[in-house]
Design an enzyme around this catalytic site. Structure first.
Site, PDB file in Angstrom:
ATOM      1  N   GLN A 128     -15.381   7.356  17.252  1.00 35.69           N
ATOM      2  CA  GLN A 128     -16.217   7.390  16.060  1.00 35.69           C
ATOM      3  C   GLN A 128     -15.433   8.167  14.941  1.00 35.69           C
ATOM      4  O   GLN A 128     -16.184   7.727  13.801  1.00 35.69           O
ATOM      5  CB  GLN A 128     -17.274   8.563  16.568  1.00 35.69           C
ATOM      6  CG  GLN A 128     -18.144   8.193  17.292  1.00 35.69           C
ATOM      7  CD  GLN A 128     -19.218   9.239  17.911  1.00 35.69           C
ATOM      8  OE1 GLN A 128     -18.985  10.068  18.888  1.00 35.69           O
ATOM      9  NE2 GLN A 128     -20.222   9.253  16.969  1.00 35.69           N
ATOM     10  N   ASN A 145     -17.111  13.725  27.981  1.00 34.79           N
ATOM     11  CA  ASN A 145     -18.408  14.064  27.156  1.00 34.79           C
ATOM     12  C   ASN A 145     -19.566  13.257  27.544  1.00 34.79           C
ATOM     13  O   ASN A 145     -19.597  12.117  27.521  1.00 34.79           O
ATOM     14  CB  ASN A 145     -17.935  13.727  25.653  1.00 34.79           C
ATOM     15  CG  ASN A 145     -19.097  13.997  24.917  1.00 34.79           C
ATOM     16  OD1 ASN A 145     -19.178  15.092  24.130  1.00 34.79           O
ATOM     17  ND2 ASN A 145     -19.937  12.788  24.504  1.00 34.79           N
ATOM     18  N   GLU A 146     -20.412  14.142  28.023  1.00 35.07           N
ATOM     19  CA  GLU A 146     -21.876  13.433  28.281  1.00 35.07           C
ATOM     20  C   GLU A 146     -22.007  12.520  29.289  1.00 35.07           C
ATOM     21  O   GLU A 146     -22.400  11.293  29.026  1.00 35.07           O
ATOM     22  CB  GLU A 146     -22.467  12.944  26.817  1.00 35.07           C
ATOM     23  CG  GLU A 146     -22.471  13.939  25.892  1.00 35.07           C
ATOM     24  CD  GLU A 146     -23.403  13.641  24.503  1.00 35.07           C
ATOM     25  OE1 GLU A 146     -23.943  14.632  23.897  1.00 35.07           O
ATOM     26  OE2 GLU A 146     -23.614  12.362  24.636  1.00 35.07           O
ATOM     27  N   ASN A 189     -23.925  20.135  24.927  1.00 37.01           N
ATOM     28  CA  ASN A 189     -24.315  19.440  23.578  1.00 37.01           C
ATOM     29  C   ASN A 189     -25.968  19.108  23.441  1.00 37.01           C
ATOM     30  O   ASN A 189     -26.668  18.851  24.504  1.00 37.01           O
ATOM     31  CB  ASN A 189     -23.778  17.953  23.847  1.00 37.01           C
ATOM     32  CG  ASN A 189     -22.520  17.809  23.294  1.00 37.01           C
ATOM     33  OD1 ASN A 189     -21.804  18.575  23.382  1.00 37.01           O
ATOM     34  ND2 ASN A 189     -21.852  16.629  23.647  1.00 37.01           N
ATOM     35  N   GLU A 224     -21.629  20.518  21.047  1.00 39.46           N
ATOM     36  CA  GLU A 224     -22.122  19.770  19.830  1.00 39.46           C
ATOM     37  C   GLU A 224     -23.763  20.461  19.426  1.00 39.46           C
ATOM     38  O   GLU A 224     -24.559  20.361  20.540  1.00 39.46           O
ATOM     39  CB  GLU A 224     -22.473  18.015  20.110  1.00 39.46           C
ATOM     40  CG  GLU A 224     -21.142  17.310  20.176  1.00 39.46           C
ATOM     41  CD  GLU A 224     -21.150  15.850  20.539  1.00 39.46           C
ATOM     42  OE1 GLU A 224     -22.350  15.253  20.094  1.00 39.46           O
ATOM     43  OE2 GLU A 224     -20.380  15.300  21.099  1.00 39.46           O
ATOM     44  N   SER A 231     -21.807   6.550  13.954  1.00 39.24           N
ATOM     45  CA  SER A 231     -22.821   6.896  15.114  1.00 39.24           C
ATOM     46  C   SER A 231     -22.920   5.571  16.028  1.00 39.24           C
ATOM     47  O   SER A 231     -23.033   4.477  15.746  1.00 39.24           O
ATOM     48  CB  SER A 231     -24.091   7.353  14.465  1.00 39.24           C
ATOM     49  OG  SER A 231     -24.885   7.783  15.355  1.00 39.24           O
ATOM     50  N   TRP A 232     -22.898   5.708  17.064  1.00 43.75           N
ATOM     51  CA  TRP A 232     -22.697   4.775  18.239  1.00 43.75           C
ATOM     52  C   TRP A 232     -23.851   3.712  18.062  1.00 43.75           C
ATOM     53  O   TRP A 232     -23.636   2.656  17.916  1.00 43.75           O
ATOM     54  CB  TRP A 232     -22.734   5.238  19.795  1.00 43.75           C
ATOM     55  CG  TRP A 232     -21.865   6.255  20.072  1.00 43.75           C
ATOM     56  CD1 TRP A 232     -21.976   7.562  19.832  1.00 43.75           C
ATOM     57  CD2 TRP A 232     -20.475   6.060  20.353  1.00 43.75           C
ATOM     58  NE1 TRP A 232     -20.658   8.358  20.383  1.00 43.75           N
ATOM     59  CE2 TRP A 232     -19.595   7.187  20.783  1.00 43.75           C
ATOM     60  CE3 TRP A 232     -19.777   4.746  20.540  1.00 43.75           C
ATOM     61  CZ2 TRP A 232     -18.566   7.439  21.028  1.00 43.75           C
ATOM     62  CZ3 TRP A 232     -18.407   4.663  20.889  1.00 43.75           C
ATOM     63  CH2 TRP A 232     -17.970   6.075  21.069  1.00 43.75           C
ATOM     64  N   LYS A 239     -26.394   7.400   9.235  1.00 44.07           N
ATOM     65  CA  LYS A 239     -26.771   8.680  10.053  1.00 44.07           C
ATOM     66  C   LYS A 239     -25.598   9.666   9.850  1.00 44.07           C
ATOM     67  O   LYS A 239     -24.668   9.526  10.690  1.00 44.07           O
ATOM     68  CB  LYS A 239     -27.456   8.246  11.470  1.00 44.07           C
ATOM     69  CG  LYS A 239     -28.027   9.742  11.992  1.00 44.07           C
ATOM     70  CD  LYS A 239     -28.157   9.279  13.552  1.00 44.07           C
ATOM     71  CE  LYS A 239     -29.369  10.457  14.041  1.00 44.07           C
ATOM     72  NZ  LYS A 239     -29.414  10.227  15.743  1.00 44.07           N
ATOM     73  N   TYR A 262     -23.678  13.417   9.811  1.00 41.86           N
ATOM     74  CA  TYR A 262     -23.964  14.779  10.407  1.00 41.86           C
ATOM     75  C   TYR A 262     -22.829  15.755   9.911  1.00 41.86           C
ATOM     76  O   TYR A 262     -22.880  17.102  10.040  1.00 41.86           O
ATOM     77  CB  TYR A 262     -23.458  14.900  11.857  1.00 41.86           C
ATOM     78  CG  TYR A 262     -24.634  14.080  12.911  1.00 41.86           C
ATOM     79  CD1 TYR A 262     -25.594  15.023  13.338  1.00 41.86           C
ATOM     80  CD2 TYR A 262     -24.753  13.001  13.284  1.00 41.86           C
ATOM     81  CE1 TYR A 262     -26.562  14.542  14.281  1.00 41.86           C
ATOM     82  CE2 TYR A 262     -25.719  12.245  13.882  1.00 41.86           C
ATOM     83  CZ  TYR A 262     -26.818  13.125  14.311  1.00 41.86           C
ATOM     84  OH  TYR A 262     -27.456  12.775  15.286  1.00 41.86           O
TER      85      TYR A 262
END
EC number: 3.2.1.85
Length: 468
Positions: free
Chosen positions: A19, A159-160, A297, A375, A428-429, A435, A437
């Site tokens: 990203q 991650n996630e 997150n 996150e 952003s994926w 978008k 942040y």
């Protein structure tokens, strides 16, 4: 009353390789599934993203200047092993050594993730983590990194894990873009948790000096009507899919009877079965007490209603508020109370959910040791005016979440840091570049950085530990 955070608290900023780095084919980096998937399905690519591959000295200088004393970074697996295994790419290794050295030069502690949604294409096209061979490849990759980068003191394996399975096989917005296959969702979760457990055990067996954990996305699930048993059941099943299944694997070393009953119900209704092996549970059991920390997150919560119908999920990727839909056969459908705010992407803003999730971990998984919020942040269509962004909504969002975090600490939870998503604006994926942040606005045409109002607020927060 003004609330505060502990003196030794990490005030971090988060990034991810794919990203932020750009340079998707530079210096021997191998392809990942996202490269072609974005070209074929979306109106954007990850090139050049925030050009962190070249701009990291600028970003880390800004981090130091604005009080950010920790940074989440992920290693791009295909920069180290272009095909996921075999021959090492020395230029990729050199890049990360240089990056970590710059972090330490700037007094910004790197928290390094081995896998952040970017399995090398050669392994992804061969089944990703549904293919058990890739468990072995991941463990080998982890072993290489642990040995090669002793300057890293904080590691996370994945991650996630939850959103990877969801994105790939339920919502279908991640490659390979399969929808509504709950068996693949759970199998992906399980195999990745086995990979995590084996990497953690290896790290501890080798006696490395740092710490290791995992980052889970944990959206809190509530019944729409707490007095309606069917709504309560819908929330429980939704929680199993997104939270309880992976938390059990992380901290129990097995799946509780409640979790397995829920999984079996979901698969009975939707079809499919799981391959859960004795050696898997031996690996989970061996690692359950070895995690040094849990990364959480947290962006939103969901409310669930009873639902009797077919699965349908519509992803809101363009910020058209109210366009999303989520209902799963045999589980339930999401419907948020009208008084609770949501973003243009239908992400529900509910800080209490973070408090509730932290206290749930403390109660249900007392061997968690410590927590970092790895996150949390507000995605927004930022308006760039006078070389800055007056992002009061973002400041308010972060402030509210830090206040409940302070409450959780006061109520006995061991929370040691907070990483805002994201340090600077990144790609952003499933939303592209609209978008945003970041604490720092990125002009994606020029790659110039500009501090937003939130960056100045975050600096004061880090200096005073006071949430004002």
């Amino acid at each position: 009353m003004t609330k505060s955070l502990p003196k030794d608290f990490i005030f971090g900023g988060a990034t991810a390789a794919y990203q932020a780095e750009g340079a998707t084919h530079t210096d021997g980096k191998g392809p990942v599934a996202w490269d072609k998937y974005l070209e074929d399905n979306y109106w954007y690519t990850a090139e050049p993203a925030s050009d962190f591959y070249h701009k990291y000295p600028v970003d880390l200088k800004l981090a130091e200047e604005y009080g950010v004393n920790g940074i989440r970074i992920s290693i791009a697996w295909s920069r180290i092993f272009p095909t996921g295994y075999g021959e090492v790419n020395p230029k990729g290794v050199e890049f990360y050594h240089n990056l970590f050295a710059e972090c330490h030069k700037r007094h910004v502690e790197p928290f390094v993730t081995l896998h952040h949604f970017d399995t090398p294409e050669a392994l992804h096209s061969n089944g990703d983590f549904l293919n058990r061979d890739n468990i072995e490849h991941f463990v080998d990759y982890a072993a290489f990194c642990f040995e090669e980068f002793p300057e890293v003191r904080y590691w996370t394996t994945f991650n996630e894990i939850g959103p990877i399975g969801d994105g790939q096989y339920l919502v279908g917005k991640f490659p390979p873009g399969i929808q509504y296959d709950l068996a693949k969702v759970f199998q992906s979760h399980h195999n990745m948790m086995v990979s995590h457990a084996r990497a953690v055990k290896l790290y501890k067996d080798k006696g490395y000096k740092g710490e290791i954990g995992v980052v889970h996305a944990l959206p809190t699930k509530y019944p729409y009507d707490p007095e309606n048993p069917a709504d309560v059941r819908a929330a429980e099943l939704e929680d199993i899919i997104h939270n309880k299944f992976i938390l059990d694997a992380t901290y129990l070393g097995h799946y509780s009877d409640v979790t397995l009953a829920g999984v079996n119900h979901i698969l009975k209704v939707n079809g499919g079965q799981l391959d859960l092996r004795d050696e898997d549970f031996a690996a989970l059991e061996a690692a359950k007490d070895l995690n040094d920390f849990l990364g959480i997150n947290y962006y939103m919560s969901d409310w669930m209603r009873d639902f009797d119908g077919e699965t349908e999920i519509i992803h809101n990727g363009k910020g058209e508020k109210g366009s999303s839909k989520y209902q799963i056969k045999g589980v339930g459908r999401r419907e948020s109370p009208t008084h609770i705010p949501k973003t243009d992407w239908d992400w529900i803003i509910y800080p209490q959910g973070l408090y509730d999730q932290i206290m749930r971990i403390k109660k249900d998984y007392p061997n968690y040791k410590k927590i970092y919020i790895t996150e949390n942040g507000l995605g927004y269509k930022d308006e760039f005016v006078d070389n800055t962004v007056y992002d009061d909504a973002r400041i308010d969002y972060v402030k509210q979440h830090l206040e409940v975090l302070s409450d959780a600490i006061a109520d006995g939870a061991n929370v040691k840091g907070y990483f805002i998503w994201s340090l600077m604006d990144v790609f952003s994926w499933s939303n592209g570049y609209e978008k945003r942040y970041g604490l720092f606005y990125v002009d994606f045409e020029t790659q110039e950085r500009y501090p937003k109002k939130s960056a100045h607020w975050y600096r004061r927060l880090a200096e005073t530990q006071m949430i004002e």
